[in-house]
Design an enzyme around this catalytic site. Structure first.
Site, PDB file in Angstrom:
ATOM      1  N   ARG A 271       1.433   5.705  18.031  1.00 52.99           N
ATOM      2  CA  ARG A 271       0.098   5.612  17.911  1.00 52.99           C
ATOM      3  C   ARG A 271      -0.714   4.308  18.308  1.00 52.99           C
ATOM      4  O   ARG A 271      -0.368   3.426  17.397  1.00 52.99           O
ATOM      5  CB  ARG A 271      -0.345   6.028  16.295  1.00 52.99           C
ATOM      6  CG  ARG A 271      -1.506   5.685  15.989  1.00 52.99           C
ATOM      7  CD  ARG A 271      -1.709   6.362  14.304  1.00 52.99           C
ATOM      8  NE  ARG A 271      -0.845   5.709  13.218  1.00 52.99           N
ATOM      9  CZ  ARG A 271      -0.893   4.470  12.853  1.00 52.99           C
ATOM     10  NH1 ARG A 271      -1.804   3.509  13.156  1.00 52.99           N
ATOM     11  NH2 ARG A 271       0.011   3.999  11.881  1.00 52.99           N
ATOM     12  N   HIS A 275      -4.274   3.972  11.962  1.00 52.00           N
ATOM     13  CA  HIS A 275      -3.932   5.554  11.352  1.00 52.00           C
ATOM     14  C   HIS A 275      -5.217   6.352  11.256  1.00 52.00           C
ATOM     15  O   HIS A 275      -5.153   7.392  11.958  1.00 52.00           O
ATOM     16  CB  HIS A 275      -3.382   5.276   9.730  1.00 52.00           C
ATOM     17  CG  HIS A 275      -3.174   6.441   9.039  1.00 52.00           C
ATOM     18  ND1 HIS A 275      -2.292   7.423   9.398  1.00 52.00           N
ATOM     19  CD2 HIS A 275      -3.952   7.106   8.134  1.00 52.00           C
ATOM     20  CE1 HIS A 275      -2.370   8.630   8.581  1.00 52.00           C
ATOM     21  NE2 HIS A 275      -3.468   8.161   7.766  1.00 52.00           N
ATOM     22  N   TYR A 284       0.092  -4.732   9.815  1.00 54.42           N
ATOM     23  CA  TYR A 284       1.439  -4.087   9.726  1.00 54.42           C
ATOM     24  C   TYR A 284       2.118  -4.149  11.094  1.00 54.42           C
ATOM     25  O   TYR A 284       3.306  -3.759  11.091  1.00 54.42           O
ATOM     26  CB  TYR A 284       1.546  -2.880   8.881  1.00 54.42           C
ATOM     27  CG  TYR A 284       0.728  -1.718   9.331  1.00 54.42           C
ATOM     28  CD1 TYR A 284       1.064  -0.968  10.229  1.00 54.42           C
ATOM     29  CD2 TYR A 284      -0.459  -1.593   8.751  1.00 54.42           C
ATOM     30  CE1 TYR A 284       0.576   0.231  10.768  1.00 54.42           C
ATOM     31  CE2 TYR A 284      -1.241  -0.454   9.275  1.00 54.42           C
ATOM     32  CZ  TYR A 284      -0.656   0.321  10.145  1.00 54.42           C
ATOM     33  OH  TYR A 284      -1.405   1.299  10.646  1.00 54.42           O
TER      34      TYR A 284
END
Ligand SMILES: Cc1ncc(C[n+]2csc(CCOP(=O)(O)OP(=O)(O)O)c2C)c(N)n1
Length: 384
Positions: A271, A275, A284
């Site tokens: 990805r 998100h 992260y």
């Protein structure tokens, strides 16, 4: 006979001969993700399929950037971008026949659009509407599922029912790596294998479930290995290689259609965006990792193949880009129109027959809306 005497009379013997119920070896997934692009096999790929996949990928990428822009303009509540995952989205949808069914998750808008759903209608739910926006029966696409993995048992149920009725239907169920930790994933795969239901499970392993990396999600050698425990074949494919995804999905769909039962496919991808627009991925994961994946970009991979084989010149590429631009302009224009919403719609389509409780709530809302129309002064007067 006393208890001790009875025990003394008991003569243990070996258990009945044990055999595995099937040879697990054929169920094991590929040793590494299956690839076509950049290998000798690519030369055999059908030029028309390559061009078709490419046009869908370019449109898909443009759709992602446009939908993300619409969240910034307040026109879309939320958008889970699939930039970087377009090959999985498009190739999976194109591997189905028209009569088959797709069961997507919230990230699979591109697959839904590739099935022929109107690009605006595909965003209805993500716009904050309480209805799906499109007619699931018209294109055989179930509603985009936000509760993780709940679409999987639905897909199995539909596929099993179709088989019992003698209908020639395969269901493709899409889920993320995080969704594989859900109970629904287990129940769906177990039932599918026991019933030999015509269903294909596609896990897009994009590395993260929001901020949770795969290593914290599972200790399995790969997600595709989970197939063996259920008694179905597992496949591992490069999720950025549209031709490989199309081939692996096509094989699994044909096998399911022929009565060969379900397959679990893990597509290894990434990805590229956060998100959703509400997430900050820099908290992260590092830029270096993202850059590594950008260098294995699904659109560029296919474009390289097409160009090297002389199947895509500048003019053809320009035409594909113009088509994507026109789609984005139309999406923007229609999404910029305020939707006409009637709050009373909230009570429609909940149950086939409205319950007493819903009727009561509907009356309350109707009274509230009527009071609002009378204006705040009137309401103030009512209170006094
Ligand atoms: C049953 C359920 N639990 C938790 C959530 C909250 N949630 C939304 S997205 C998400 C991560 C899912 O990750 P993954 O399955 O890998 O799919 P991706 O978003 O990467 O496509 C979680 C935990 C949810 N939607 N449904």
């Amino acid at each position: 006979m006393t208890v001790l005497e009875q025990r003394g009379a008991y003569r243990p013997s070996p258990p009945p001969a044990w055999q595995p119920r099937m040879d697990p070896a054929p169920l094991l997934p590929d040793a590494e993700p299956y690839r076509v692009l950049g290998t000798e096999a690519a030369a055999k790929a059908d030029p028309d399929l390559l061009r078709r996949l490419h046009a869908h990928l370019v449109r898909g990428r443009r759709y992602n950037t446009q939908a993300t822009a619409l969240t910034k303009q307040g026109r879309l509540a939320v958008y889970p971008s699939s930039t970087g995952q377009e090959a999985c989205e498009v190739a999976a949808a194109l591997a189905l026949e028209e009569r088959d069914w797709l069961f997507p998750s919230y990230r699979d808008t591109l697959a839904v659009v590739a099935r022929g759903v109107d690009p605006v209608e595909a965003l209805t739910l993500l716009r904050g509407d309480w209805h799906t926006g499109y007619d699931p029966y018209a294109h055989r696409v179930a509603p985009l599922s936000t509760p993780l993995a709940t679409q999987l048992p639905h897909a199995v149920g539909l596929a099993h029912a179709a088989r019992l009725k003698g209908d020639d239907v395969v269901a493709l169920a899409m889920v993320g790596d995080g969704g594989t930790s859900e109970g629904d994933f287990h129940e769906a795969l177990n039932f599918a294998a026991v019933w030999r239901a015509p269903v294909v499970f596609l896990v897009q392993n994009n590395g993260f479930a929001i901020s949770v990396p795969l290593a914290k999600q599972t200790a399995a050698p790969s997600l595709a290995h989970k197939a063996v425990g259920y008694g179905m074949p597992g496949r591992l494919v490069d999720g950025n290689d549209a031709v490989a995804v199309h081939e692996v999905l096509g094989d699994a769909v044909r096998q399911a259609r022929a009565g060969g039962g379900p397959t679990l496919i893990e597509a290894v991808t990434y990805r590229i965006d956060a998100h959703t627009n509400a997430d900050d991925a820099t908290r992260y994961r590092g830029d270096a990792e993202v850059e590594t994946w950008r260098a294995h970009d699904p659109v560029r991979l296919l474009e390289t193949e097409l160009t090297e084989r002389g199947l895509l010149d500048e003019a053809a590429l320009e035409a594909v880009r113009e088509d994507a631009e026109a789609m984005a302009a139309d999406l923007r224009a229609r999404m910029n129109q305020d939707p006409e919403l009637d709050p009373m719609d909230l009570f429609d389509h909940v149950y086939a027959e409205t319950t007493a409780q819903l009727r009561e709530q509907r009356d309350l809302l109707r009274a509230e809306l009527a009071a609002e129309q009378d204006g705040p002064d009137q309401q103030e007067g009512d209170r006094r």
